[in-house]
Design a protein around this motif. Structure first.
Motif, short mmCIF file in Angstrom:
data_model
loop_
_atom_site.label_atom_id
_atom_site.label_comp_id
_atom_site.label_asym_id
_atom_site.label_seq_id
_atom_site.Cartn_x
_atom_site.Cartn_y
_atom_site.Cartn_z
N THR A 302 0.86 -1.18 0.00
CA THR A 302 0.00 0.00 0.00
C THR A 302 0.89 1.23 0.00
O THR A 302 2.12 1.13 0.13
CB THR A 302 -0.93 0.04 1.23
N GLY A 303 0.29 2.41 -0.10
CA GLY A 303 1.10 3.61 -0.10
C GLY A 303 0.28 4.87 -0.22
O GLY A 303 -0.94 4.83 -0.37
N ALA A 304 0.97 6.00 -0.14
CA ALA A 304 0.34 7.31 -0.24
C ALA A 304 1.21 8.21 -1.09
O ALA A 304 2.44 8.05 -1.13
CB ALA A 304 0.13 7.91 1.15
N LEU A 305 0.58 9.18 -1.75
CA LEU A 305 1.26 10.07 -2.69
C LEU A 305 1.26 11.50 -2.19
O LEU A 305 0.22 12.03 -1.77
CB LEU A 305 0.56 10.01 -4.05
N ASP A 306 2.43 12.15 -2.26
CA ASP A 306 2.54 13.59 -2.09
C ASP A 306 2.55 14.19 -3.50
O ASP A 306 3.56 14.14 -4.19
CB ASP A 306 3.83 13.94 -1.34
N VAL A 307 1.41 14.73 -3.92
CA VAL A 307 1.31 15.20 -5.30
C VAL A 307 2.23 16.39 -5.56
O VAL A 307 2.64 16.62 -6.70
CB VAL A 307 -0.16 15.53 -5.64
N LYS A 308 2.58 17.14 -4.53
CA LYS A 308 3.46 18.30 -4.70
C LYS A 308 4.84 17.88 -5.19
O LYS A 308 5.41 18.50 -6.10
CB LYS A 308 3.56 19.07 -3.38
N THR A 309 5.39 16.84 -4.59
CA THR A 309 6.75 16.41 -4.93
C THR A 309 6.77 15.20 -5.86
O THR A 309 7.81 14.89 -6.45
CB THR A 309 7.52 16.04 -3.66
N GLY A 310 5.64 14.49 -5.95
CA GLY A 310 5.60 13.26 -6.72
C GLY A 310 6.14 12.06 -5.97
O GLY A 310 6.20 10.95 -6.51
N LYS A 311 6.50 12.23 -4.70
CA LYS A 311 7.04 11.12 -3.91
C LYS A 311 5.92 10.22 -3.40
O LYS A 311 4.82 10.69 -3.08
CB LYS A 311 7.85 11.64 -2.72
N LEU A 312 6.23 8.93 -3.32
CA LEU A 312 5.32 7.96 -2.72
C LEU A 312 5.92 7.43 -1.43
O LEU A 312 7.15 7.31 -1.30
CB LEU A 312 5.05 6.80 -3.68
N TYR A 313 5.03 7.10 -0.49
CA TYR A 313 5.43 6.60 0.81
C TYR A 313 4.80 5.22 1.02
O TYR A 313 3.58 5.11 1.10
CB TYR A 313 5.01 7.58 1.91
N LEU A 314 5.65 4.19 1.05
CA LEU A 314 5.18 2.81 1.09
C LEU A 314 5.60 2.16 2.40
O LEU A 314 6.79 1.92 2.64
CB LEU A 314 5.77 2.00 -0.07
N PRO A 315 4.65 1.86 3.30
CA PRO A 315 5.02 1.16 4.54
C PRO A 315 5.35 -0.30 4.27
O PRO A 315 4.74 -0.95 3.42
CB PRO A 315 3.75 1.29 5.39
N THR A 316 6.32 -0.82 5.00
CA THR A 316 6.70 -2.22 4.85
C THR A 316 7.57 -2.64 6.03
O THR A 316 7.74 -1.89 7.00
CB THR A 316 7.43 -2.47 3.52
N VAL A 340 9.73 6.66 -2.26
CA VAL A 340 10.01 6.38 -3.67
C VAL A 340 9.81 7.69 -4.43
O VAL A 340 8.73 8.29 -4.38
CB VAL A 340 9.09 5.28 -4.20
N ALA A 341 10.81 8.12 -5.16
CA ALA A 341 10.78 9.43 -5.80
C ALA A 341 11.09 9.33 -7.28
O ALA A 341 11.83 8.45 -7.72
CB ALA A 341 11.77 10.37 -5.13
N PRO A 342 10.50 10.26 -8.07
CA PRO A 342 10.87 10.33 -9.49
C PRO A 342 12.27 10.87 -9.65
O PRO A 342 12.69 11.80 -8.93
CB PRO A 342 9.83 11.29 -10.07
#
Length: 344
Positions: A302-316, A340-342
């Motif tokens: 699963t994960g969440a997106l910061d649309v401002k930076t394009g980064k994703l945050y994936l718990p694991t 996770v970042a572009p």
């Protein structure tokens, strides 16, 4: 004016109009590549959905006994924001000031102050409340009751349940289109339920041909499409207006979310069993394709997106498989959030 000039001018106007009408998808920009750039530690424990609050710039991760909060700008982790028994979704409401937390341990939705964790209300739901989403058309939060097969409607302004919608089946995740319709995956029937959110009724079903066990779901407004992740290593692309099958994508194993970045026209499917993130370019309703399979980590589903930076945050966490081949076990001290970042 010469006839030839008029003809060319008319043709130029027609061509310009055609390109203007197709402007949202006229030029497909190269998709950036994504990679893990940071790992943020947190306390051990189970986890489920993650969400992002753009107002306070925080990631929330639903944990086995509460909620973790991460301030993405400062990096400060609040390991235990509030109490619950078995949380699944932490949904920001009221411009991020309130969190709605689904708790299958008590069959309730908790409303808490998002910054302090202070309890505000406890709302009875159906059995096994799981995912939840906000519907802008009605101003209500929809809590998906996975076991009882219904949706509990919560009014954030009164902090009370104001009704429910019976669907049937084992429900998983849902999304709203913002125009008065919502869509909910029925995991054990391989379908998407279609809801009229204003009338508070079930209005139809979309079959997901070739999909087994739909989990994550995203609505792509620009393309008028739904993307559903399935347990049999495929993702289905469906037209939201009528359920027309627009295509099938091959993905990794163990997906539990579909995340859409409208600013970059990319969808992401974290696949926890294979430890990959599928990056999907959405160039139009008939042009949806995987452009990268980025390595992440086993367990990141699963994960969440910061649309401002394009980064994703994936718990694991870091998992090991027992000698008897049973359910993987997280190693002590290994819980973390992958950033996770572009690139570029």
């Amino acid at each position: 004016m010469p006839r030839r000039f008029i003809s060319r001018l008319t043709l130029a106007v027609i061509v310009a109009a055609v390109f203007a009408a197709a402007a949202p998808f006229a030029i497909a920009q190269p998709a950036p590549s994504y990679s893990v750039v940071e790992r943020i530690k947190g306390p051990d424990g189970g986890f489920d959905y993650a969400s992002f609050d753009p107002a306070h710039r925080r990631v929330y991760v639903s944990r086995a006994g509460g909620v973790l909060a991460l301030d993405v700008d400062s990096g400060v982790v609040t390991g235990h924001l509030t109490d619950a028994q078995k949380t699944h979704e932490s949904l920001p409401l009221d411009n991020g000031d309130t969190l709605l937390i689904t708790d299958s341990g008590t069959n309730t939705a908790h409303l808490v102050d998002a910054l302090t964790g202070k309890p505000l209300a406890e709302i009875a739901t159906g059995q096994k409340p799981d995912g939840a989403f906000f519907d802008p058309a009605t101003g209500l939060a929809f809590v998906i009751d996975g076991k009882s097969g219904d949706v509990t409607l919560v009014d954030p302004s009164t902090q009370k349940a104001v009704g429910s919608i019976a669907i049937g089946g084992g429900l998983e995740f849902g999304v709203a289109d913002g125009q008065g319709r919502a869509f909910v995956n029925i995991e054990d029937q391989n379908q998407i339920a279609v809801l009229d959110t204003k009338a508070r009724t079930l209005v139809g079903h979309y079959p997901l041909a070739g999909c087994e066990g739909p989990t994550g779901l995203a609505y792509v407004a620009d393309a008028g499409a739904l993307i559903a992740a399935c347990a049999n290593k495929v993702a289905k692309v469906i037209r939201a207006a009528d359920g027309k099958d627009l295509g099938t994508l091959t993905i990794g194993a163990g997906p539990d979310a579909v995340i859409y970045d409208a600013a970059r026209r990319l969808a992401f499917i974290p696949c926890g069993r294979d430890g990959v993130l599928e990056v999907i370019a959405v160039n139009g309703p008939d042009d949806v394709k995987i452009v990268q399979t980025a390595p992440t980590q086993v367990g990141a589903k699963t994960g969440a997106l910061d649309v401002k930076t394009g980064k994703l945050y994936l718990p694991t966490a870091r998992y090991t498989v027992p000698p008897d081949g049973g359910r993987p076990v997280a190693a002590p001290g290994s819980f973390e959030i992958l950033v996770v970042a572009p690139n570029g």
